[in-house]
Write a protein that holds these residues in place. Sequence first.
Motif, PDB file in Angstrom:
ATOM      1  N   LEU A   6       7.187  51.203  27.964  1.00  0.00           N
ATOM      2  CA  LEU A   6       6.349  50.531  28.951  1.00  0.00           C
ATOM      3  C   LEU A   6       6.610  49.028  28.945  1.00  0.00           C
ATOM      4  O   LEU A   6       6.741  48.399  30.011  1.00  0.00           O
ATOM      5  N   GLN A   9       9.906  48.316  30.623  1.00  0.00           N
ATOM      6  CA  GLN A   9       9.785  48.416  32.076  1.00  0.00           C
ATOM      7  C   GLN A   9       9.085  47.188  32.673  1.00  0.00           C
ATOM      8  O   GLN A   9       9.484  46.683  33.719  1.00  0.00           O
ATOM      9  N   LEU A  10       8.054  46.734  31.982  1.00  0.00           N
ATOM     10  CA  LEU A  10       7.334  45.541  32.454  1.00  0.00           C
ATOM     11  C   LEU A  10       8.240  44.306  32.414  1.00  0.00           C
ATOM     12  O   LEU A  10       8.216  43.477  33.323  1.00  0.00           O
ATOM     13  N   GLN A  11       9.035  44.195  31.359  1.00  0.00           N
ATOM     14  CA  GLN A  11       9.959  43.063  31.263  1.00  0.00           C
ATOM     15  C   GLN A  11      11.015  43.132  32.362  1.00  0.00           C
ATOM     16  O   GLN A  11      11.367  42.119  32.965  1.00  0.00           O
ATOM     17  N   ASN A  14       9.341  42.173  35.567  1.00  0.00           N
ATOM     18  CA  ASN A  14       9.114  40.732  35.582  1.00  0.00           C
ATOM     19  C   ASN A  14      10.406  39.983  35.902  1.00  0.00           C
ATOM     20  O   ASN A  14      10.407  39.029  36.687  1.00  0.00           O
TER      21      ASN A  14
END
Length: 73
Positions: A6, A9-11, A14
């Motif tokens: 997770l 994926q967020l990185q 971003n």
Amino acid sequence: MDRDELLAQLQALNARMDELTDRARRLGEENRSLRQQQEQLVGERSALLAKNEMARTRVEAMIARLKSLEQHT
């Protein structure tokens, strides 16, 4: 999905958002530059059309004077 996946994926999301933000900024700058160039070219075209019209008027006046001189000789 575990925490590391997770976070990865967020990185990635971003990073993609940063890329898109940068691209939008660059496109905005390019758009402003192109609009300025267009304004300049429209102004130059207008000036050239005015000069062309002035030259045409002068040439027509010279032709009329030459025809008048020709008729008087």
